[in-house]
Design a protein around this motif. Sequence first.
Motif, short mmCIF file in Angstrom:
data_model
loop_
_atom_site.label_atom_id
_atom_site.label_comp_id
_atom_site.label_asym_id
_atom_site.label_seq_id
_atom_site.Cartn_x
_atom_site.Cartn_y
_atom_site.Cartn_z
N CYS A 1 0.84 -1.21 0.00
CA CYS A 1 0.00 0.00 0.00
C CYS A 1 0.87 1.25 0.00
O CYS A 1 0.51 2.27 -0.60
N TYR A 2 2.00 1.17 0.68
CA TYR A 2 2.96 2.28 0.66
C TYR A 2 3.44 2.54 -0.78
O TYR A 2 3.53 3.69 -1.22
N LEU A 3 3.73 1.47 -1.51
CA LEU A 3 4.17 1.64 -2.90
C LEU A 3 3.07 2.24 -3.76
O LEU A 3 3.34 3.06 -4.64
N LEU A 4 1.84 1.83 -3.52
CA LEU A 4 0.71 2.41 -4.25
C LEU A 4 0.62 3.91 -3.98
O LEU A 4 0.44 4.72 -4.91
N LYS A 5 0.77 4.31 -2.72
CA LYS A 5 0.72 5.74 -2.38
C LYS A 5 1.90 6.49 -2.99
O LYS A 5 1.75 7.64 -3.44
N LYS A 6 3.05 5.86 -3.03
CA LYS A 6 4.23 6.49 -3.62
C LYS A 6 4.00 6.76 -5.11
O LYS A 6 4.27 7.87 -5.59
N MET A 7 3.50 5.77 -5.84
CA MET A 7 3.24 5.95 -7.26
C MET A 7 2.16 7.00 -7.47
O MET A 7 2.25 7.83 -8.40
N TYR A 8 1.16 6.99 -6.61
CA TYR A 8 0.07 7.97 -6.69
C TYR A 8 0.61 9.40 -6.57
O TYR A 8 0.28 10.28 -7.39
N ILE A 9 1.47 9.64 -5.58
CA ILE A 9 2.04 10.97 -5.37
C ILE A 9 2.87 11.40 -6.58
O ILE A 9 2.82 12.56 -7.01
N GLU A 10 3.61 10.47 -7.17
CA GLU A 10 4.48 10.80 -8.29
C GLU A 10 3.69 11.05 -9.58
O GLU A 10 4.18 11.73 -10.49
N LEU A 11 2.48 10.50 -9.67
CA LEU A 11 1.66 10.70 -10.87
C LEU A 11 0.74 11.91 -10.77
O LEU A 11 0.20 12.36 -11.78
N LEU A 12 0.56 12.45 -9.57
CA LEU A 12 -0.36 13.58 -9.40
C LEU A 12 -0.02 14.79 -10.26
O LEU A 12 -0.94 15.45 -10.78
N PRO A 13 1.26 15.14 -10.43
CA PRO A 13 1.55 16.29 -11.31
C PRO A 13 1.06 16.08 -12.74
O PRO A 13 0.74 17.04 -13.44
N VAL A 14 0.99 14.84 -13.19
CA VAL A 14 0.53 14.53 -14.55
C VAL A 14 -0.98 14.41 -14.58
O VAL A 14 -1.65 14.87 -15.52
N TYR A 15 -1.55 13.78 -13.54
CA TYR A 15 -3.00 13.55 -13.46
C TYR A 15 -3.53 14.14 -12.14
O TYR A 15 -3.68 13.42 -11.15
N PRO A 16 -3.76 15.45 -12.09
CA PRO A 16 -4.12 16.12 -10.82
C PRO A 16 -5.45 15.65 -10.22
O PRO A 16 -5.69 15.89 -9.04
N HIS A 17 -6.29 15.00 -11.00
CA HIS A 17 -7.58 14.52 -10.48
C HIS A 17 -7.56 13.03 -10.16
O HIS A 17 -8.60 12.43 -9.87
N LEU A 18 -6.36 12.43 -10.19
CA LEU A 18 -6.22 11.02 -9.89
C LEU A 18 -6.61 10.74 -8.44
O LEU A 18 -6.35 11.55 -7.54
N VAL A 19 -7.26 9.59 -8.20
CA VAL A 19 -7.71 9.20 -6.86
C VAL A 19 -6.99 7.92 -6.45
O VAL A 19 -6.79 7.01 -7.27
N LEU A 20 -6.58 7.86 -5.19
CA LEU A 20 -5.93 6.66 -4.67
C LEU A 20 -6.95 5.52 -4.61
O LEU A 20 -8.01 5.65 -4.01
N GLY A 21 -6.61 4.40 -5.26
CA GLY A 21 -7.56 3.31 -5.39
C GLY A 21 -7.29 2.15 -4.45
O GLY A 21 -6.86 2.33 -3.32
N SER A 22 -7.50 0.93 -4.94
CA SER A 22 -7.45 -0.27 -4.11
C SER A 22 -6.15 -1.04 -4.31
O SER A 22 -5.43 -0.84 -5.29
N TYR A 23 -5.90 -1.94 -3.36
CA TYR A 23 -4.76 -2.85 -3.45
C TYR A 23 -5.30 -4.27 -3.50
O TYR A 23 -6.09 -4.68 -2.65
#
Length: 242
Positions: free
Chosen positions: A168-190
Motif C-alpha cells: 500500500c505504501y508503494l501504491l501511495k508512492k506511485m500515486y504521489i508521483e503521478l499527481l503532477p501529470v493527473y491532478p484529479h487522480l484518486v488513490l484506489g485499491s490494493y
Amino acid sequence: MKNYINSPIYLNCSSIGEAYNSIIENFSKYREYVSYPTIITITNTENTQLPQNVDFPFNDYYQVFMSNDTWSYWSTYDNSWYISYSRRIFQTRNGCNLWEKAKEQLVLDCQSRRSIIQTFKNDDDVNDYSPSLLSLQFVIDKGYLNLITCWRSKEGTVAFPINAINMCYLLKKMYIELLPVYPHLVLGSYTEVNGSMHKLLGECKMCLNDNLKLYSLDRVKFFWSIIDIGKETEYDEQYNQK
C-alpha cells in the motif's frame, strides 16, 4: 499431514486488519500446516488499518513494525525506508530502472496495462531462487490508481500484514508521483493474488514458537525483506548461509 486446499478464498475488505482476521479465521480450522490460494482486495488504502496485534507467538516480531518510525515513513513517503522487496522493485535491470519504467508507461498512456515490475534478478535461475513476490502492476481505472501484486507463496500469520502495508505504501508512492501529470487522480485499491497463503507447520502455537526461536530478529527481518540501510551485505551473507 499437510492440507493443500485448491479452492481459492476471495476477500474484499476495507482494511488490512479486516483481511487479517479473515485469514486467521480460516487458519483456525486446521491444527497442522494449511495452504490455499487467495485473492485479497483492500479497498481503503488511504488510511488502511493494521491489526494491533497478531497471533502468538509472532506478536513480538510484529511489534518492531508498529513503531513511531514506521508510521513516520508511512506518512511522509520516505524513500530511505527499505520496504518489502525494495531492492528488487527499485533495481536497475538491463539498463532500465524498473520503477521509473513502470511509471513512464502510465505517464505516456493512462490506460496502459504495461505498468509492470517483475521482481526477478538475472542470477535467480543460476541460484535456483524464486522470490515470493513475483510482480506488481499499476492500473488506472475510472480515475483511480490501483495496485495488483502476484505472490508465489506467503506466510499469512504475520508476513501478510507487513507485506500488505508495504505494498500500500508503494501504491501511495506511485500515486504521489503521478499527481503532477493527473491532478484529479484518486488513490484506489490494493489487490494481491497468492498462489499459496499458508501458516507455518505445527500442530499447536508452541510449535510455531519453536520455529521462530531459530532466528534472530534481524534474520526474520531479512526473510520479510525489511532491510536496514547499511546492512545489505550482512543480510545477503545470512541468506547465503541458510
